[in-house]
Design a protein around this motif. Structure first.
Motif, PDB file in Angstrom:
ATOM      1  N   ARG A  53       0.855  -1.189   0.000  1.00  0.00           N
ATOM      2  CA  ARG A  53       0.000   0.000   0.000  1.00  0.00           C
ATOM      3  C   ARG A  53       0.891   1.239   0.000  1.00  0.00           C
ATOM      4  O   ARG A  53       1.685   1.429   0.916  1.00  0.00           O
ATOM      5  N   PRO A  54       0.813   2.120  -1.000  1.00  0.00           N
ATOM      6  CA  PRO A  54       1.632   3.334  -1.029  1.00  0.00           C
ATOM      7  C   PRO A  54       1.301   4.250   0.140  1.00  0.00           C
ATOM      8  O   PRO A  54       0.133   4.359   0.545  1.00  0.00           O
ATOM      9  N   VAL A  55       2.324   4.886   0.688  1.00  0.00           N
ATOM     10  CA  VAL A  55       2.120   5.843   1.775  1.00  0.00           C
ATOM     11  C   VAL A  55       2.730   7.181   1.351  1.00  0.00           C
ATOM     12  O   VAL A  55       3.815   7.228   0.782  1.00  0.00           O
ATOM     13  N   ALA A  56       2.024   8.256   1.646  1.00  0.00           N
ATOM     14  CA  ALA A  56       2.454   9.587   1.196  1.00  0.00           C
ATOM     15  C   ALA A  56       2.992  10.452   2.324  1.00  0.00           C
ATOM     16  O   ALA A  56       3.821  11.324   2.089  1.00  0.00           O
ATOM     17  N   ASP A  57       2.514  10.230   3.552  1.00  0.00           N
ATOM     18  CA  ASP A  57       2.923  11.075   4.669  1.00  0.00           C
ATOM     19  C   ASP A  57       2.762  10.281   5.965  1.00  0.00           C
ATOM     20  O   ASP A  57       2.252   9.153   5.961  1.00  0.00           O
ATOM     21  N   PRO A  58       3.185  10.830   7.114  1.00  0.00           N
ATOM     22  CA  PRO A  58       3.085  10.092   8.380  1.00  0.00           C
ATOM     23  C   PRO A  58       1.667   9.658   8.732  1.00  0.00           C
ATOM     24  O   PRO A  58       1.476   8.572   9.305  1.00  0.00           O
ATOM     25  N   ALA A  59       0.674  10.478   8.418  1.00  0.00           N
ATOM     26  CA  ALA A  59      -0.710  10.089   8.705  1.00  0.00           C
ATOM     27  C   ALA A  59      -1.103   8.871   7.886  1.00  0.00           C
ATOM     28  O   ALA A  59      -1.784   7.955   8.379  1.00  0.00           O
ATOM     29  N   ASP A  60      -0.678   8.847   6.627  1.00  0.00           N
ATOM     30  CA  ASP A  60      -0.915   7.701   5.753  1.00  0.00           C
ATOM     31  C   ASP A  60      -0.251   6.447   6.320  1.00  0.00           C
ATOM     32  O   ASP A  60      -0.841   5.356   6.327  1.00  0.00           O
ATOM     33  N   PHE A  61       0.993   6.600   6.782  1.00  0.00           N
ATOM     34  CA  PHE A  61       1.739   5.476   7.337  1.00  0.00           C
ATOM     35  C   PHE A  61       1.042   4.937   8.583  1.00  0.00           C
ATOM     36  O   PHE A  61       0.920   3.712   8.765  1.00  0.00           O
ATOM     37  N   ALA A  62       0.571   5.832   9.456  1.00  0.00           N
ATOM     38  CA  ALA A  62      -0.101   5.404  10.679  1.00  0.00           C
ATOM     39  C   ALA A  62      -1.357   4.593  10.364  1.00  0.00           C
ATOM     40  O   ALA A  62      -1.638   3.579  11.033  1.00  0.00           O
ATOM     41  N   LYS A  63      -2.107   4.998   9.348  1.00  0.00           N
ATOM     42  CA  LYS A  63      -3.300   4.235   8.958  1.00  0.00           C
ATOM     43  C   LYS A  63      -2.919   2.878   8.379  1.00  0.00           C
ATOM     44  O   LYS A  63      -3.587   1.865   8.622  1.00  0.00           O
ATOM     45  N   ALA A  64      -1.815   2.851   7.627  1.00  0.00           N
ATOM     46  CA  ALA A  64      -1.419   1.611   6.960  1.00  0.00           C
ATOM     47  C   ALA A  64      -0.941   0.547   7.944  1.00  0.00           C
ATOM     48  O   ALA A  64      -1.110  -0.660   7.692  1.00  0.00           O
ATOM     49  N   VAL A  65      -0.322   0.959   9.051  1.00  0.00           N
ATOM     50  CA  VAL A  65       0.217  -0.019  10.010  1.00  0.00           C
ATOM     51  C   VAL A  65      -0.738  -0.287  11.158  1.00  0.00           C
ATOM     52  O   VAL A  65      -0.481  -1.185  11.980  1.00  0.00           O
ATOM     53  N   ALA A  66      -1.821   0.464  11.253  1.00  0.00           N
ATOM     54  CA  ALA A  66      -2.749   0.306  12.372  1.00  0.00           C
ATOM     55  C   ALA A  66      -3.342  -1.101  12.387  1.00  0.00           C
ATOM     56  O   ALA A  66      -3.746  -1.635  11.351  1.00  0.00           O
ATOM     57  N   ASP A  67      -3.375  -1.690  13.568  1.00  0.00           N
ATOM     58  CA  ASP A  67      -4.014  -2.999  13.819  1.00  0.00           C
ATOM     59  C   ASP A  67      -3.338  -4.168  13.106  1.00  0.00           C
ATOM     60  O   ASP A  67      -3.904  -5.259  13.050  1.00  0.00           O
ATOM     61  N   ARG A  68      -2.133  -3.976  12.574  1.00  0.00           N
ATOM     62  CA  ARG A  68      -1.432  -5.107  11.947  1.00  0.00           C
ATOM     63  C   ARG A  68      -0.749  -5.920  13.048  1.00  0.00           C
ATOM     64  O   ARG A  68      -0.013  -5.378  13.871  1.00  0.00           O
ATOM     65  N   LYS A  69      -0.971  -7.217  13.036  1.00  0.00           N
ATOM     66  CA  LYS A  69      -0.510  -8.090  14.107  1.00  0.00           C
ATOM     67  C   LYS A  69       0.769  -8.851  13.759  1.00  0.00           C
ATOM     68  O   LYS A  69       1.677  -8.952  14.574  1.00  0.00           O
ATOM     69  N   GLY A  70       0.856  -9.382  12.579  1.00  0.00           N
ATOM     70  CA  GLY A  70       1.993 -10.223  12.218  1.00  0.00           C
ATOM     71  C   GLY A  70       3.123  -9.440  11.585  1.00  0.00           C
ATOM     72  O   GLY A  70       3.184  -8.212  11.666  1.00  0.00           O
ATOM     73  N   PRO A  71       4.055 -10.154  10.925  1.00  0.00           N
ATOM     74  CA  PRO A  71       5.144  -9.484  10.204  1.00  0.00           C
ATOM     75  C   PRO A  71       4.577  -8.546   9.126  1.00  0.00           C
ATOM     76  O   PRO A  71       3.581  -8.861   8.469  1.00  0.00           O
ATOM     77  N   VAL A  72       5.212  -7.405   8.943  1.00  0.00           N
ATOM     78  CA  VAL A  72       4.768  -6.416   7.968  1.00  0.00           C
ATOM     79  C   VAL A  72       5.904  -6.142   6.992  1.00  0.00           C
ATOM     80  O   VAL A  72       7.029  -5.839   7.405  1.00  0.00           O
ATOM     81  N   ARG A  73       5.588  -6.230   5.712  1.00  0.00           N
ATOM     82  CA  ARG A  73       6.590  -5.993   4.670  1.00  0.00           C
ATOM     83  C   ARG A  73       6.562  -4.530   4.250  1.00  0.00           C
ATOM     84  O   ARG A  73       5.522  -3.994   3.868  1.00  0.00           O
ATOM     85  N   LEU A  74       7.723  -3.893   4.334  1.00  0.00           N
ATOM     86  CA  LEU A  74       7.870  -2.501   3.926  1.00  0.00           C
ATOM     87  C   LEU A  74       8.739  -2.421   2.688  1.00  0.00           C
ATOM     88  O   LEU A  74       9.765  -3.096   2.605  1.00  0.00           O
ATOM     89  N   MET A  75       8.337  -1.613   1.730  1.00  0.00           N
ATOM     90  CA  MET A  75       9.178  -1.360   0.567  1.00  0.00           C
ATOM     91  C   MET A  75       9.925  -0.054   0.805  1.00  0.00           C
ATOM     92  O   MET A  75       9.324   1.000   0.963  1.00  0.00           O
TER      93      MET A  75
END
Length: 484
Positions: free
Chosen positions: A452-474
């Motif tokens: 999921r593309p992220v544009a700013d810190p608010a976008d990033f916070a929404k993208a990682v919210a409630d994620r439980k397992g390993p998260v892949r970052l590009m």
């Protein structure tokens, strides 16, 4: 007309001979009424102004008197430490002023008054004395907020905050009161000195001498632009961080003696205005947060047009910047921002700085003789210098991210605005955290979270919210997987 009538009546009374007993005249009544307003304002507000003493190392490059930071007592502090509130012989050779603005004793002052401090001692009304610590500071506006040190056995000082006013309502000739600690006078008993005068000018631009009032510190960045109130009352050494108050008893400016104007009245005083930008900065600092400023991503090269009337014309637009994404082009002339007129790049920077990153602004521009309107989402201006913020955004798995526009700071020598159309920058990596174990580094770019593309810190916070397992970052260095 009323004043003329008063003078005529006074003249007629004099022609008839002096009265047998002193009698009030209309003119004297007016003066007495103004005197009462002035003395009442001073009486209501002087208790909110304090004197500040700073202990500082000879080559201090970092402010240590900060909430949450361990501090070792220096020899200079040991000499000052025995001073008690009743000791009027106390002498400070490094001093300034401050204004109480919060119910918990938060004190607004100039950053150059407290920068590099290893210890801060405050004298307040009723001979109160206490140690203070910085909770937030902004080198760009030269503002800082300090607060009393709290702890077992420490009595909470009795401080009265002053209400904030609105400097945008001020006009030339407005009566203003200044309160502060000139020549260290208030460090003896905590009583501020008062003076009054008129507002000589608004939005003044003056040059700064870093050796005046603040040692050899680097001069602040934003006051080079036309933001300062010019007062007809002279501000002496120690007045930095003092209050400028209107006749309602509201704080409308913070005095500074760092200004060393070339070609201006040497007897004038200057103050940072409590306007839209000032109130936003003060509120962020009071909460212990970093002050954030807007960025467009445009340049104006001196001599681009050769016409002073076109000083608001754009000479360059950075690719993928807010300006580029908002359809601004080279040669556009910026007329206004959210209704505020723009005359040149100085007024443009002031207008944009009044808004926080991520906010939308409406711009009127002139392009090939046509007036157009554009809406932009602004980025974050990379502030240089020592930024102090004791309240920071929550970390996600050990990282704190920020706007990618910070990478254009001169000390980094990068320009991601021209390279990447989106993403956030890793501002901090906590030691031993899952993020550090995954190999993330400060100033690394994150472009996507789980595709999921992220544009700013608010976008990033929404993208990682409630994620439980390993998260892949590009990232800009390839994919990184962060464990829980």
């Amino acid at each position: 007309m009323a004043l003329l009538l008063c003078l005529v009546c006074a003249g007629m009374a004099w022609d008839d001979g002096p009265p047998a007993a002193p009698a009030a005249t209309p003119a004297l009544d007016v003066v007495s009424a103004f005197e009462k307003v002035l003395t009442d304002v001073i009486a209501r507000t002087e208790g909110s102004v304090v004197a500040i003493h700073r202990d500082k190392g000879e080559n201090a490059r970092e402010t240590l008197a900060v909430r949450g930071r361990p501090r070792a007592r220096t020899d200079a502090e040991a000499r000052f430490a025995p001073i008690r509130p009743a000791d009027d012989a106390a002498i400070s050779f490094d001093f300034g002023s401050g204004v109480v603005i919060g119910d918990d004793g938060e004190i607004l002052t100039a950053f150059h008054v407290v920068r590099g401090a290893t210890r801060l001692v405050v004298r307040a009304v009723d001979r109160q004395e206490f140690e203070a610590e910085v909770i937030a500071a902004d080198p760009r506006s030269d503002l800082a907020v300090i607060a009393p040190v709290a702890g077992p056995g420490l009595e909470k000082p009795r401080l009265k905050p002053i209400p904030l006013g609105d400097a945008t309502t001020l006009r030339k000739g407005a009566f203003l009161v200044t309160l502060g600690n000139p020549f260290n006078a208030a460090m003896q008993d905590g009583r501020a000195n008062a003076s009054w005068g008129v507002l000589s000018n608004v939005a003044r631009r003056v040059s700064y001498d870093p050796e005046v009032g603040s040692g050899r510190d680097r001069p602040p960045q934003l006051p080079h632009y036309p933001t300062l109130l010019q007062l007809d009352s002279k501000l002496n050494l120690g007045m930095s961080g003092g209050a400028v108050v209107n006749l309602k008893g509201e704080l409308v400016g913070l005095t500074t003696t760092a200004a060393s104007p070339a070609g201006y009245d040497a007897m004038a005083g200057y103050a940072f205005p409590i306007d839209h930008m000032g109130r936003r900065a003060v509120e962020a600092l009071r909460q212990g947060k970093e002050v954030e400023y807007g960025l467009l991503g445009i340049r104006q090269t001196p001599g681009f047009t050769g016409n002073r009337r076109e000083a608001n014309r754009i000479s360059e637009v950075s690719p993928n910047s807010p300006a580029a994404l908002g359809d601004l082009l080279q040669g556009d002339a910026i007329v206004s921002i959210n209704g505020v007129p723009v005359y040149d790049f100085s007024t443009l920077i002031v207008a944009v700085s009044a808004y926080a990153p991520g906010e939308k602004i409406r711009m009127k521009i002139i392009r090939e003789g046509r007036e157009l309107e554009r809406t932009l989402v602004i980025a974050k201006f990379p502030v240089e210098g020592e930024i102090i913020a004791t309240v920071r955004p929550p970390a996600w798995r050990g990282i704190r991210v920020d706007h990618r526009s910070l990478l254009i700071a001169p000390q980094l020598g990068l320009n991601p605005i021209e390279a990447l159309p989106q993403g956030v920058v890793v501002r901090e990596v906590e030691p031993g955290s899952p993020a550090e174990k995954a190999g993330l580094k400060p100033w690394q770019m994150i472009r996507e979270v789980a595709d999921r593309p992220v544009a700013d810190p608010a976008d990033f916070a929404k993208a990682v919210a409630d994620r439980k397992g390993p998260v892949r970052l590009m990232t800009d260095r390839g994919p990184v997987t962060v464990a829980p």
